[in-house]
Design an enzyme around this catalytic site. Structure first.
Site, mmCIF file in Angstrom:
data_model
loop_
_atom_site.group_PDB
_atom_site.id
_atom_site.type_symbol
_atom_site.label_atom_id
_atom_site.label_comp_id
_atom_site.label_asym_id
_atom_site.label_seq_id
_atom_site.Cartn_x
_atom_site.Cartn_y
_atom_site.Cartn_z
ATOM 1 N N PRO A 1 42.228 40.251 40.727
ATOM 2 C CA PRO A 1 43.213 40.888 41.583
ATOM 3 C C PRO A 1 42.924 42.316 41.998
ATOM 4 O O PRO A 1 43.292 43.241 41.321
ATOM 5 C CB PRO A 1 44.489 40.831 40.729
ATOM 6 C CG PRO A 1 44.012 40.803 39.313
ATOM 7 C CD PRO A 1 42.573 40.401 39.323
ATOM 8 N N GLU A 2 42.300 42.540 43.132
ATOM 9 C CA GLU A 2 42.430 43.815 43.826
ATOM 10 C C GLU A 2 43.221 43.493 45.090
ATOM 11 O O GLU A 2 43.645 42.349 45.277
ATOM 12 C CB GLU A 2 41.061 44.451 44.090
ATOM 13 C CG GLU A 2 40.415 44.915 42.774
ATOM 14 C CD GLU A 2 39.231 45.856 42.917
ATOM 15 O OE1 GLU A 2 39.167 46.587 43.914
ATOM 16 O OE2 GLU A 2 38.380 45.859 42.012
ATOM 17 N N LYS B 1 48.523 45.975 45.440
ATOM 18 C CA LYS B 1 48.398 44.831 44.547
ATOM 19 C C LYS B 1 49.741 44.142 44.313
ATOM 20 O O LYS B 1 49.870 43.326 43.398
ATOM 21 C CB LYS B 1 47.779 45.286 43.219
ATOM 22 C CG LYS B 1 46.376 45.889 43.412
ATOM 23 C CD LYS B 1 45.918 46.691 42.220
ATOM 24 C CE LYS B 1 44.646 47.471 42.583
ATOM 25 N NZ LYS B 1 44.312 48.450 41.525
ATOM 26 N N ARG C 1 56.795 53.991 46.321
ATOM 27 C CA ARG C 1 55.942 54.525 45.251
ATOM 28 C C ARG C 1 54.460 54.282 45.521
ATOM 29 O O ARG C 1 53.619 54.692 44.728
ATOM 30 C CB ARG C 1 56.315 53.889 43.908
ATOM 31 C CG ARG C 1 57.677 54.302 43.379
ATOM 32 C CD ARG C 1 57.778 54.096 41.872
ATOM 33 N NE ARG C 1 58.168 52.733 41.527
ATOM 34 C CZ ARG C 1 57.372 51.864 40.936
ATOM 35 N NH1 ARG C 1 56.130 52.184 40.638
ATOM 36 N NH2 ARG C 1 57.809 50.653 40.637
ATOM 37 N N ASN D 1 38.930 48.685 40.509
ATOM 38 C CA ASN D 1 37.709 49.198 39.902
ATOM 39 C C ASN D 1 36.445 48.775 40.654
ATOM 40 O O ASN D 1 35.456 49.502 40.647
ATOM 41 C CB ASN D 1 37.631 48.737 38.441
ATOM 42 C CG ASN D 1 36.833 49.699 37.578
ATOM 43 O OD1 ASN D 1 36.510 50.803 38.000
ATOM 44 N ND2 ASN D 1 36.504 49.263 36.383
ATOM 45 N N ARG E 1 39.271 53.287 32.414
ATOM 46 C CA ARG E 1 38.534 52.183 33.041
ATOM 47 C C ARG E 1 37.059 52.516 33.038
ATOM 48 O O ARG E 1 36.673 53.677 32.967
ATOM 49 C CB ARG E 1 39.006 51.966 34.490
ATOM 50 C CG ARG E 1 40.501 51.873 34.654
ATOM 51 C CD ARG E 1 41.111 50.729 33.875
ATOM 52 N NE ARG E 1 40.574 49.452 34.295
ATOM 53 C CZ ARG E 1 40.940 48.819 35.397
ATOM 54 N NH1 ARG E 1 41.846 49.338 36.195
ATOM 55 N NH2 ARG E 1 40.414 47.669 35.700
#
Length: 269
Positions: free
Chosen positions: A2-3, A52, A121, A162, A258
């Site tokens: 999931p990106e 996401k 947000r 990432n 990360r």
DNA sequence: TAAGTATGTTAAG
DNA sequence: TTAACCTACTTAC
């Protein structure tokens, strides 16, 4: 996997599979059972993705907000839906097919107001055509944080994870440790443009490919490389291999909890 | 069988 | 900064 590209693709797939018709909703695992009962038989009348976050609209009943987290997945299949396997949080089923949601960090029924609060947000998303990269630049150009951290901050920019952060910095030759405020406007414009291009390709392909045609192992006269995440990339989790372009070993280090990956030779800007 | 890992985020300290 | 959480898959023993 999931990106942002995964989530935008899921939005399209949900609309195609279930849009405009009543859908059966169940929570075989039980953790979403009360909300699934409210949704059961309703019509899916809108889908949206922001970064996401995935939103499935069911008219006045509200929106299902899904965040896959690190290892959530959705699998689609053809009707008739077989007995659920494993921990299925939400199953949607229509006349032609079904979708199983497993392992999400979030799966909740929310109101339009709560959805608005979530959008507020999140920073601009390279996959949302109306989103304005200027909002991200305003924050980046004032920040002392490394650009690699800023690209991953969903309040700054929504949808980059990432893999995309490592790859886009490599493609532009930018050191991940440069402070945001040390970037030039030209560099930021190039980063945004490249993210738009890479992530759109990711939506279309359903995987992350970032290696330009002239740099593929084939084109470089190197043996083919086997990816463990499905896409062809320059540096992400490439630490056991030499850089495709300069053969320097790809480096890794933790950054903001990360693993960061980069080529110290190619990324000196 | 157990441990480790993962493309993510939040809350506690 | 650290732990916690959601699940499935790979690797080690």
């Amino acid at each position: 996997m999931p990106e942002g590209h995964t989530i935008h693709r899921l939005a399209i797939e949900h609309l195609r599979a279930f849009g405009g018709r009543p859908v059966r909703a169940t929570s075989p695992q039980g953790r979403f059972a009360a909300s699934a009962a409210l949704l059961d038989g309703r019509v899916l009348d809108g889908v949206e993705a922001h970064g996401k976050h995935l939103f499935l609209g069911f008219g006045g009943t509200g929106w299902v907000h899904v965040h896959l987290g690190l290892y959530g997945t959705v699998t689609f299949g053809a009707a008739p839906a077989p007995p659920p396997v494993g921990q299925v949080r939400l199953r949607l089923a229509g006349a032609d097919g079904y979708a199983d949601l497993r392992g999400p960090a979030a799966c909740e029924l929310i109101t339009a107001a709560e959805k608005d609060a979530l959008h507020s947000r999140l920073g601009p998303d390279p996959l949302r055509p109306a989103d304005d990269p200027e909002r991200a630049w305003q924050r980046i150009s004032r920040s002392r944080s490394p650009v690699a951290a800023l690209l991953m901050d969903q309040k700054v920019l929504a949808g980059v994870g990432n893999v995309y952060r490592a790859e886009v910095l490599f493609r532009l030759g930018i050191s991940p440790h440069r402070a945001g405020r040390d970037l030039t406007r030209t560099e930021w414009d190039a980063l945004w443009a490249d993210l738009v291009e890479l992530m759109r390709a990711g939506v279309a392909a359903g995987r992350i490919d970032t290696v330009r045609a002239e740099h593929t192992p084939e084109a470089m006269g190197r043996p083919p490389r086997v990816d463990d995440h499905g896409g062809e990339v320059y540096v992400y989790r490439r630490t056991t291999m030499p850089c495709l372009i300069c053969t320097t070993p790809v480096r890794t280090e933790p950054l903001a909890a990360r693993n960061l990956f980069w080529c110290p030779t190619c990324q000196q800007r």
